[in-house]
Scaffold this motif. Structure first.
Motif, PDB file in Angstrom:
ATOM      1  N   ALA A  14       0.839  -1.193   0.000  1.00  0.00           N
ATOM      2  CA  ALA A  14       0.000   0.000   0.000  1.00  0.00           C
ATOM      3  C   ALA A  14       0.879   1.251   0.000  1.00  0.00           C
ATOM      4  O   ALA A  14       2.004   1.243   0.503  1.00  0.00           O
ATOM      5  N   TYR A  15       0.337   2.306  -0.584  1.00  0.00           N
ATOM      6  CA  TYR A  15       1.046   3.577  -0.647  1.00  0.00           C
ATOM      7  C   TYR A  15       0.162   4.697  -0.142  1.00  0.00           C
ATOM      8  O   TYR A  15      -1.058   4.560  -0.077  1.00  0.00           O
ATOM      9  N   LEU A  16       0.780   5.814   0.184  1.00  0.00           N
ATOM     10  CA  LEU A  16       0.081   7.005   0.640  1.00  0.00           C
ATOM     11  C   LEU A  16      -0.223   7.884  -0.559  1.00  0.00           C
ATOM     12  O   LEU A  16       0.648   8.141  -1.389  1.00  0.00           O
ATOM     13  N   TYR A  31      -4.832   9.307   1.811  1.00  0.00           N
ATOM     14  CA  TYR A  31      -5.549   8.034   1.711  1.00  0.00           C
ATOM     15  C   TYR A  31      -4.562   6.937   1.372  1.00  0.00           C
ATOM     16  O   TYR A  31      -3.494   7.196   0.830  1.00  0.00           O
ATOM     17  N   ARG A  32      -4.956   5.713   1.658  1.00  0.00           N
ATOM     18  CA  ARG A  32      -4.136   4.563   1.343  1.00  0.00           C
ATOM     19  C   ARG A  32      -4.526   4.052  -0.050  1.00  0.00           C
ATOM     20  O   ARG A  32      -5.701   3.889  -0.348  1.00  0.00           O
ATOM     21  N   ARG A  33      -3.532   3.833  -0.891  1.00  0.00           N
ATOM     22  CA  ARG A  33      -3.754   3.309  -2.240  1.00  0.00           C
ATOM     23  C   ARG A  33      -3.244   1.884  -2.294  1.00  0.00           C
ATOM     24  O   ARG A  33      -2.086   1.622  -1.994  1.00  0.00           O
ATOM     25  N   GLU A  77      -3.511   3.290  11.043  1.00  0.00           N
ATOM     26  CA  GLU A  77      -4.870   2.802  11.294  1.00  0.00           C
ATOM     27  C   GLU A  77      -5.934   3.821  10.916  1.00  0.00           C
ATOM     28  O   GLU A  77      -7.073   3.468  10.655  1.00  0.00           O
ATOM     29  N   THR A  78      -5.593   5.085  10.898  1.00  0.00           N
ATOM     30  CA  THR A  78      -6.598   6.114  10.600  1.00  0.00           C
ATOM     31  C   THR A  78      -6.749   6.383   9.107  1.00  0.00           C
ATOM     32  O   THR A  78      -7.703   7.046   8.702  1.00  0.00           O
ATOM     33  N   LEU A  79      -5.817   5.884   8.308  1.00  0.00           N
ATOM     34  CA  LEU A  79      -5.906   6.105   6.867  1.00  0.00           C
ATOM     35  C   LEU A  79      -7.032   5.274   6.265  1.00  0.00           C
ATOM     36  O   LEU A  79      -7.167   4.091   6.561  1.00  0.00           O
ATOM     37  N   LYS A  80      -7.827   5.895   5.428  1.00  0.00           N
ATOM     38  CA  LYS A  80      -8.894   5.181   4.731  1.00  0.00           C
ATOM     39  C   LYS A  80      -8.406   4.830   3.332  1.00  0.00           C
ATOM     40  O   LYS A  80      -7.526   5.487   2.787  1.00  0.00           O
ATOM     41  N   ASP A  81      -9.005   3.796   2.766  1.00  0.00           N
ATOM     42  CA  ASP A  81      -8.609   3.332   1.444  1.00  0.00           C
ATOM     43  C   ASP A  81      -9.328   4.111   0.343  1.00  0.00           C
ATOM     44  O   ASP A  81     -10.495   4.490   0.491  1.00  0.00           O
ATOM     45  N   VAL A  82      -8.630   4.320  -0.764  1.00  0.00           N
ATOM     46  CA  VAL A  82      -9.266   4.856  -1.961  1.00  0.00           C
ATOM     47  C   VAL A  82     -10.279   3.822  -2.427  1.00  0.00           C
ATOM     48  O   VAL A  82      -9.970   2.632  -2.493  1.00  0.00           O
ATOM     49  N   ILE A  83     -11.495   4.259  -2.754  1.00  0.00           N
ATOM     50  CA  ILE A  83     -12.550   3.320  -3.150  1.00  0.00           C
ATOM     51  C   ILE A  83     -12.331   2.829  -4.577  1.00  0.00           C
ATOM     52  O   ILE A  83     -12.350   1.639  -4.844  1.00  0.00           O
ATOM     53  N   ARG A  84     -12.124   3.759  -5.486  1.00  0.00           N
ATOM     54  CA  ARG A  84     -11.872   3.368  -6.875  1.00  0.00           C
ATOM     55  C   ARG A  84     -11.201   4.517  -7.612  1.00  0.00           C
ATOM     56  O   ARG A  84     -11.275   5.665  -7.199  1.00  0.00           O
ATOM     57  N   ALA A  85     -10.565   4.161  -8.713  1.00  0.00           N
ATOM     58  CA  ALA A  85      -9.887   5.156  -9.548  1.00  0.00           C
ATOM     59  C   ALA A  85     -10.853   5.662 -10.606  1.00  0.00           C
ATOM     60  O   ALA A  85     -11.750   4.948 -11.042  1.00  0.00           O
ATOM     61  N   GLY A  86     -10.642   6.906 -11.025  1.00  0.00           N
ATOM     62  CA  GLY A  86     -11.428   7.460 -12.117  1.00  0.00           C
ATOM     63  C   GLY A  86     -10.948   6.909 -13.450  1.00  0.00           C
ATOM     64  O   GLY A  86     -10.000   6.129 -13.510  1.00  0.00           O
ATOM     65  N   THR A  87     -11.603   7.325 -14.506  1.00  0.00           N
ATOM     66  CA  THR A  87     -11.213   6.832 -15.825  1.00  0.00           C
ATOM     67  C   THR A  87      -9.917   7.509 -16.275  1.00  0.00           C
ATOM     68  O   THR A  87      -9.728   8.702 -16.050  1.00  0.00           O
TER      69      THR A  87
END
Length: 158
Positions: A14-16, A31-33, A77-87
């Motif tokens: 994972a990356y920031l 966010y976490r990628r 622990e507080t970082l949230k994940d990216v939900i999805r990438a755009g086009t």
């Protein structure tokens, strides 16, 4: 005696990711990628992220960094994940990003709001069913209206 928990990311690769959200808020959000969506994310592109109680689109404004490079005051622990990438088709170019950064500083406006103005609204909003033009007026029940000759001529001139 139990060992102290260590701070490890949920996924080792994972990356920031730093993004700007189109809200009247200063600064960037982290966010976490994950590796799964990494190929689809690029600087100038859009992502969907959790924000507050909902979701929002955001703009990637810096290259991804390893989680170890995060500021010390941001626990993993507080970082949230990216939900999805755009086009990938809708990516702001480097000159447009530079112009938006300049406008953000000059006008003292949040970068996310400036970037949002640089993108066509149709790109940011999901596609909606558009009304199509009909060949001639109709009544509410779908029956065609009858036009007199003068009205037909007026429609032709338009």
């Amino acid at each position: 005696m139990t060992p102290e928990p260590t701070e490890t990311p949920r996924t080792p690769d994972a990356y920031l990711l730093s993004v700007a959200v189109p809200r009247p808020l200063e600064g960037l959000f982290s966010y976490r990628r994950s590796a799964e969506i990494a190929p689809d994310i690029q600087v100038g592109g859009g992502v969907e992220v959790p924000f507050g109680k909902g979701r929002t689109h955001a703009f990637v404004v810096e290259p991804a960094r390893p989680l170890s490079d995060r500021p010390v005051n941001i626990p993993i622990e507080t970082l949230k994940d990216v939900i999805r990438a755009g086009t990938p088709r809708h990516v702001l170019t480097d000159p447009v990003l530079a112009l938006c950064r300049w406008a953000s500083e000059y006008y003292q406006a949040p970068l996310g709001e400036i970037l949002s103005c640089a993108v066509p609204a149709a790109v940011l909003k999901p596609a909606t069913k558009r009304k199509t033009a009909r060949h001639g007026p109709e009544r509410k029940n779908g029956a065609a209206l009858l036009l007199n000759e003068e009205q037909v001529q007026a429609v032709r001139e338009i």
